[in-house]
Design an enzyme around this catalytic site. Sequence first.
Site, PDB file in Angstrom:
ATOM      1  CB  ILE A  94      -0.962   0.063   1.208  1.00  0.00           C
ATOM      2  CG1 ILE A  94      -0.392  -0.681   2.412  1.00  0.00           C
ATOM      3  CG2 ILE A  94      -2.311  -0.458   0.846  1.00  0.00           C
ATOM      4  CD1 ILE A  94      -1.336  -0.712   3.569  1.00  0.00           C
ATOM      5  CD  GLU A 130      -7.728  -2.967   8.566  1.00  0.00           C
ATOM      6  OE1 GLU A 130      -6.642  -3.537   8.341  1.00  0.00           O
ATOM      7  OE2 GLU A 130      -8.735  -3.100   7.863  1.00  0.00           O
ATOM      8  CE  LYS A 132       2.214  -0.465   6.169  1.00  0.00           C
ATOM      9  NZ  LYS A 132       3.507  -1.109   6.311  1.00  0.00           N
ATOM     10  CG  ASP A 134       7.418  -2.954  11.865  1.00  0.00           C
ATOM     11  OD1 ASP A 134       7.610  -3.274  10.676  1.00  0.00           O
ATOM     12  OD2 ASP A 134       8.240  -2.324  12.548  1.00  0.00           O
ATOM     13  CE1 TYR A 240      -3.295  -9.674  17.387  1.00  0.00           C
ATOM     14  CE2 TYR A 240      -0.918  -9.693  17.005  1.00  0.00           C
ATOM     15  CZ  TYR A 240      -1.996  -9.724  17.871  1.00  0.00           C
ATOM     16  OH  TYR A 240      -1.786  -9.810  19.211  1.00  0.00           O
ATOM     17  CE  LYS A 332       6.191   4.403   7.070  1.00  0.00           C
ATOM     18  NZ  LYS A 332       7.251   3.564   7.546  1.00  0.00           N
ATOM     19  CB  CYS A 431      32.568  14.767  41.107  1.00  0.00           C
ATOM     20  SG  CYS A 431      31.146  15.696  40.510  1.00  0.00           S
ATOM     21  CB  CYS A 434      32.151  19.155  43.213  1.00  0.00           C
ATOM     22  SG  CYS A 434      31.948  17.446  43.726  1.00  0.00           S
ATOM     23  CB  CYS A 449      29.560  12.873  42.707  1.00  0.00           C
ATOM     24  SG  CYS A 449      30.073  14.301  43.688  1.00  0.00           S
ATOM     25  CB  CYS A 455      28.495  18.017  44.162  1.00  0.00           C
ATOM     26  SG  CYS A 455      28.495  17.813  42.372  1.00  0.00           S
TER      27      CYS A 455
END
Length: 699
Positions: A94, A130, A132, A134, A240, A332, A431, A434, A449, A455
């Site tokens: 389609i 409906e 689509k 995949d 399906y 889509k 860290c 800090c 840290c 910090c």
Amino acid sequence: MPPAQESPCPSRCADPTGRAAALRAELTRLGHAYYVLDAPRVPDADYDTLFQELQALEAAYPELRTPDSPTQRVGGAPLPQFAPVRHAVPMLSIQTETDTTPQGAMAFDQRVRNKLALGADDAPVSYNAELKFDGLAINLRYEHGTLVLAATRGDGETGEDVTQNVRTIRSVPLQLQTDHPPAVLEVRGEVLMKRADFERYNERQRANGLPTLVNPRNGAAGSIRQLDPTVAAQRPLAFYAYGWGEIVGWTHQPDTQHAMLDALSAMGLPVAEQRVHGHGAATLVSFHARIATERDNLPFDIDGVVYKVDRLALQAELGFRNREPVWAVAHKYPAQERSTRVLAIDIQVGRTGKLTPVAKLEPVFVGGVTVTNATLHNEDEVRRKDVRVGDTVVVRRAGDVIPEVVSVMLEQRPAAAGDAFDLYRQLGGGCPVCGSAIVREAGQADWRCTGGLFCSAQRKQAILHYASRRAMDIEGLGEKLVEQLVDGGVVKVLPDLYRLGLLKLSALDRMADKSASNLLGALQASKLTTLPRFVYALGIGQVGEATAKELARHFGSLDALMDASLEQLQAVPDVGPVVAQSIRTFFDQPHNREVVEQLRACGVHWDEFSPAAAAAPKPLAGTVFVLTGTLPTMDRDAAKACIEAAGGKVVGSVSKKTDFVVAGAEAGSKLAKALELGVRVIDQQGLLALLGDQGGLDT
Ligand code: IVH
């Protein structure tokens, strides 16, 4: 091969002949990997982009359309190992509508109306909408009610006999459940692997050191094309039905698409529940919007939705064009996966000191937004995926979740790619904000840290959390502002927020008087709160919103909570030893108690003696709704009253500030606007769920 968005407009391309040849070669290579080898090399959306560029080029220069162009065939060639099956009725594809807005649905309706020579005053066309699916298209041939043949689509004319493998799919009936089966009934549908089955399968494979499947669709395609049916049988597949091929001798055959699907379902074939039939473009637009919100909760991946003219007589009248039905279209959604390059791997510091590796990406449009950062979760995850600077990676952004790096396209790794990831080495043990020591405790996935509120990154996150909507709800206190306040030393501890004045605020960058006074207003308003919100806002480790509510309900006052023993804490539903310890540790720290006292001194208060009010904070507080269309059973005033009673707000027009659009039948421009802005669209059922489930909002 650069994607179309980086190349000039195809119809004004400098060397159309060369570009078309390059696109054909690349698409053929990618198509072979995808269809024949079941080993895709790029995300689908990248393939689609190239495909559309070639289509556009061929439309502009028809002489470039060669018979072997990938645009000129329906599918892949049959594999030699399976017996070829010639389809009694060709299996066609389609047309895809790539305009992902409601206009895409409206354009289809308009095309159908034009083709049927219907004027503006003529009645709307009836449609069936409906999913689509995949997966992999399959034709099931039943003769006198018995499954005799199952075939793949192949090139549309000739497919492969995969009967033995399809028989292993439990949901495919071997016999139709009817006393009067047609002499021949070919059922068409899609074989797919549900996401949970896919995850489970991969987990098992990983545990056994065996190869994993790339995605559910390839899982399905690979299993169906597995030469050994016993191996196929171990991979859980689903089927399906959405259509049919040859039909002979079906008395009282239904005359609409939706009734045909109902009839197939009645014969025992699986037909997905998510389908509607109705009149005109509005049916299509609202189905597209509804599925957009349900998509992430479906048990399987979908590729969009499909609209079909409902009356079979009209389908026949509309017929086919370019081997595609004029009466159907696939609509889509914005692509959820794209490929892009990793520019750097940064390490971010979270509210509790958690260090999260984040991939800095070349900007890429995915899931409807431009993404430049994607989470890599933790060190083990980066190593497992082996993500390196310079790599091309697949990035996924589904729904509202944070974009993530799915996988690395190893074959595209440049020679100059970075080294394997090592968080400790990258940070030199400190860290990044800090400099405090970082630790990863045994059994923990995360590095942290140890700087605590020393910090500044943790401080910023703590303030943002305190101000967030579900905590103290201080509108206008966003990331940029908090950054300035903390970096400028204006806010060192939470109570400093309430010591801000107009002068201090207006002095900040990009802060107009008006926004400064709005912020002061919001700070003032936040002082009246509820105990659960305040407990949540403190940001105690392990204490989320639900736990904060339970604690408030149980103890009734903050002082009782602050003084509760581990044992008393564990008497609260859902509070185990780890959570109890975290709460105790938090309130044992003098500076945390000091913060609480100062906040109270600044005027933060709540009604401690009304546990009912505290226990039932408004679930939709701060949430903005727009209502559009007719809801099945609630009228507009009723819906508005329910939302407002739950603390939400209903406004008249859709903007970026709208949290939800509640769309009913005949929803029009507001729905279109919501989809355009990426605002979440829900139906009446969705609204009722929000109203009923107080903890269910993930905003
Ligand atoms: S109808 C003549 N309906 O999409 C029209 N196809 O490009 C026949 N697909 O591979 C197709 N869900 O397997 C139709 N609800 C649906 C579908 C669907 C998935 C697949 C189909 C084919 C492709 C069509």
